[in-house]
Design a protein around this motif. Structure first.
Motif: not given
Length: 54
Positions: A9-11, A30-31, A36-37, A41-43
């Motif tokens: 998720w961080v990558i 911002n970060f 959140l994006l 995308i993961g979901a």
């Protein structure tokens, strides 16, 4: 498994931030918005994988 998922998720967040710096017309404020994006995308990938298994 949890640590690997959080690391991914961080990558993905960092990749989105780099993409916003390199691509004109694609801006992430911002970060937090990038995270959140990345979560969205993961979901999407999770539900697409469940709907269309390989």
């Amino acid at each position: 498994m949890l640590t690997l998922g959080l690391f991914t998720w961080v990558i993905n967040t960092l990749i989105l931030i780099m993409a916003s710096k390199l691509i004109d017309g694609f801006e992430i404020k911002n970060f937090g918005w990038a995270m959140l994006l990345s979560l969205a995308i993961g979901a999407f990938r999770l539900f697409a994988g469940l709907a269309f298994p390989v």
